[in-house]
Motif scaffolding. Structure first.
Motif, PDB file in Angstrom:
ATOM      1  N   ASN A 207      26.714  10.289 -41.198  1.00  9.97           N
ATOM      2  CA  ASN A 207      28.104  10.306 -40.509  1.00  9.97           C
ATOM      3  C   ASN A 207      27.747  10.021 -38.975  1.00  9.97           C
ATOM      4  O   ASN A 207      28.739   9.764 -38.142  1.00  9.97           O
ATOM      5  CB  ASN A 207      28.894  11.652 -40.683  1.00  9.97           C
ATOM      6  CG  ASN A 207      29.426  11.729 -41.970  1.00  9.97           C
ATOM      7  OD1 ASN A 207      30.332  11.023 -42.256  1.00  9.97           O
ATOM      8  ND2 ASN A 207      29.055  12.735 -42.494  1.00  9.97           N
ATOM      9  N   VAL A 208      26.435   9.666 -38.372  1.00 10.88           N
ATOM     10  CA  VAL A 208      26.172   9.521 -37.346  1.00 10.88           C
ATOM     11  C   VAL A 208      25.460   8.209 -37.022  1.00 10.88           C
ATOM     12  O   VAL A 208      24.697   7.860 -36.102  1.00 10.88           O
ATOM     13  CB  VAL A 208      25.638  10.516 -36.569  1.00 10.88           C
ATOM     14  CG1 VAL A 208      26.202  11.799 -36.435  1.00 10.88           C
ATOM     15  CG2 VAL A 208      23.995  10.824 -37.028  1.00 10.88           C
ATOM     16  N   LEU A 209      25.597   7.326 -38.032  1.00 15.73           N
ATOM     17  CA  LEU A 209      24.863   5.857 -38.221  1.00 15.73           C
ATOM     18  C   LEU A 209      24.934   5.329 -36.892  1.00 15.73           C
ATOM     19  O   LEU A 209      24.209   4.751 -36.328  1.00 15.73           O
ATOM     20  CB  LEU A 209      25.017   5.352 -39.304  1.00 15.73           C
ATOM     21  CG  LEU A 209      24.550   5.953 -40.944  1.00 15.73           C
ATOM     22  CD1 LEU A 209      25.075   5.104 -41.823  1.00 15.73           C
ATOM     23  CD2 LEU A 209      23.134   6.188 -40.696  1.00 15.73           C
ATOM     24  N   GLU A 210      26.427   5.072 -36.516  1.00 14.22           N
ATOM     25  CA  GLU A 210      26.538   4.057 -35.303  1.00 14.22           C
ATOM     26  C   GLU A 210      25.929   4.769 -34.101  1.00 14.22           C
ATOM     27  O   GLU A 210      25.302   4.046 -33.433  1.00 14.22           O
ATOM     28  CB  GLU A 210      28.127   4.102 -35.235  1.00 14.22           C
ATOM     29  CG  GLU A 210      28.890   3.259 -36.391  1.00 14.22           C
ATOM     30  CD  GLU A 210      28.462   1.882 -36.188  1.00 14.22           C
ATOM     31  OE1 GLU A 210      28.076   1.256 -35.311  1.00 14.22           O
ATOM     32  OE2 GLU A 210      28.104   1.188 -37.318  1.00 14.22           O
ATOM     33  N   VAL A 211      26.083   6.047 -33.631  1.00 21.73           N
ATOM     34  CA  VAL A 211      25.384   6.566 -32.540  1.00 21.73           C
ATOM     35  C   VAL A 211      24.102   6.581 -32.610  1.00 21.73           C
ATOM     36  O   VAL A 211      23.470   6.251 -31.744  1.00 21.73           O
ATOM     37  CB  VAL A 211      26.121   8.100 -32.491  1.00 21.73           C
ATOM     38  CG1 VAL A 211      25.456   8.724 -31.460  1.00 21.73           C
ATOM     39  CG2 VAL A 211      27.538   8.101 -32.666  1.00 21.73           C
ATOM     40  N   ASP A 212      23.380   6.726 -33.931  1.00 23.54           N
ATOM     41  CA  ASP A 212      22.071   6.714 -33.816  1.00 23.54           C
ATOM     42  C   ASP A 212      21.402   5.337 -33.785  1.00 23.54           C
ATOM     43  O   ASP A 212      20.467   5.063 -33.028  1.00 23.54           O
ATOM     44  CB  ASP A 212      21.570   7.251 -35.076  1.00 23.54           C
ATOM     45  CG  ASP A 212      20.211   7.227 -35.334  1.00 23.54           C
ATOM     46  OD1 ASP A 212      19.462   8.150 -34.566  1.00 23.54           O
ATOM     47  OD2 ASP A 212      19.265   6.702 -35.967  1.00 23.54           O
ATOM     48  N   ARG A 213      22.136   4.254 -34.101  1.00 18.96           N
ATOM     49  CA  ARG A 213      21.716   2.838 -33.793  1.00 18.96           C
ATOM     50  C   ARG A 213      22.024   2.600 -32.131  1.00 18.96           C
ATOM     51  O   ARG A 213      21.083   1.951 -31.746  1.00 18.96           O
ATOM     52  CB  ARG A 213      22.758   1.854 -34.663  1.00 18.96           C
ATOM     53  CG  ARG A 213      22.604   0.579 -34.537  1.00 18.96           C
ATOM     54  CD  ARG A 213      23.442  -0.321 -35.378  1.00 18.96           C
ATOM     55  NE  ARG A 213      23.357  -0.026 -36.742  1.00 18.96           N
ATOM     56  CZ  ARG A 213      24.527   0.756 -37.415  1.00 18.96           C
ATOM     57  NH1 ARG A 213      25.448   0.792 -36.699  1.00 18.96           N
ATOM     58  NH2 ARG A 213      24.282   1.035 -38.677  1.00 18.96           N
ATOM     59  N   ALA A 214      22.983   3.122 -31.603  1.00 21.80           N
ATOM     60  CA  ALA A 214      22.968   3.077 -30.149  1.00 21.80           C
ATOM     61  C   ALA A 214      21.906   3.716 -29.512  1.00 21.80           C
ATOM     62  O   ALA A 214      21.124   3.206 -28.615  1.00 21.80           O
ATOM     63  CB  ALA A 214      24.421   3.534 -29.775  1.00 21.80           C
TER      64      ALA A 214
END
Length: 202
Positions: free
Chosen positions: A105-112
Motif C-alpha cells: 500500500n506504499v508503492l507510490e511513495v516508495d517509488r518517490a
C-alpha cells in the motif's frame, strides 16, 4: 518541559497533518515531479511560510511522507504479529502477511523515495536507514529459523537474510499488484507459500 496541551502545539500538529495529507495526495495523483512547496501549501490551504516551518526544503517532504503513510497503515501493529510469533515458521508467514498489509500500500511513495534518492543525499540516507531496519527484521526471522533447526541446509544465515530482504522489493510487488492485478490478500498467501518452500528445512 513542552506543554503538549498548548493550543499553539495543537495547531502545529493539525497543520503538519494537513501538510502530510496534501503531500500524499500530490504524489499519488500527479507523481513526484508535481511535488513542490508551493503546491503543498495550496493543497493544504496554508501559506508557503507554514510549509517551511515544518519542512526545510522539498527533499524533506519525501521521508516525512513515507513515515506518515506507514504509520497510518499501522506498521508497528502489523510487525507485532511477526515479533510475537510462536516460532520461526510462523514468523516467516507473518512477515509475508505484513508485507501484504503494509508494503503493497506504499508503492507510490516508495517509488518517490527511490526516484529522489538519486539526486538528494538526505533522501538517500533515509533510504539506507530504512533498508538497514528491514535487514534487521530479516535477521530476526532467519535467526529464529536457524536457532530452531528450521532453516534449510541449502542456506547460510547470511545468504538467507540477504534473499529474504531482497523480496521486500517494490518492483516485484508493483509488478504483481499493479501489472498482474493481484490483490494484497493473494499476494500475502502466495508470498508466504514461496517463503516456506524456499527457507524451511524439509
Amino acid at each position: 518541559m513542552t506543554n503538549t496541551s498548548d493550543p499553539q502545539n495543537s495547531r502545529g500538529r493539525r497543520t503538519r497533518a494537513a501538510l502530510l495529507n496534501a503531500i500524499a495526495e500530490i504524489v499519488e495523483a500527479d507523481g513526484f515531479d508535481a511535488l513542490t512547496m508551493g503546491e503543498v501549501a495550496k493543497r493544504a490551504g496554508v501559506s508557503r511560510r507554514a510549509v517551511y516551518l515544518h519542512f526545510a526544503n522539498r527533499p524533506d517532504l519525501i521521508p516525512a511522507l513515507h513515515d506518515h503513510v506507514v504509520e497510518e497503515l499501522g506498521l508497528v501493529d502489523s510487525l507485532e504479529h511477526v515479533w510475537n510469533a510462536a516460532n520461526g515458521p510462523e514468523a516467516l508467514r507473518e512477515w509475508a502477511y505484513h508485507l501484504a498489509r503494509v508494503h503493497t500500500n506504499v508503492l507510490e511513495v516508495d517509488r518517490a523515495v527511490r526516484y529522489s534518492q538519486q539526486s538528494d543525499p538526505v533522501v538517500r540516507q533515509y533510504r539506507l536507514d530504512t533498508a538497514e531496519r528491514q535487514l534487521d527484521n530479516c535477521r530476526f526471522i532467519i535467526g529464529m529459523l536457524a536457532d530452531e533447526g528450521n532453516l534449510s541446509p541449502e542456506w547460510t544465515v547470511e545468504d538467507a537474510v540477504d534473499m529474504l530482504w531482497s523480496l521486500v522489493s517494490t518492483d516485484m510487488m508493483d509488478a504483481l499488484i499493479n501489472e498482474r492485478n493481484w490483490d494484497s490478500d493473494k499476494f500475502g498467501v502466495k508470498l508466504a507459500f514461496m517463503l516456506e518452500r524456499t527457507f524451511l528445512n524439509g
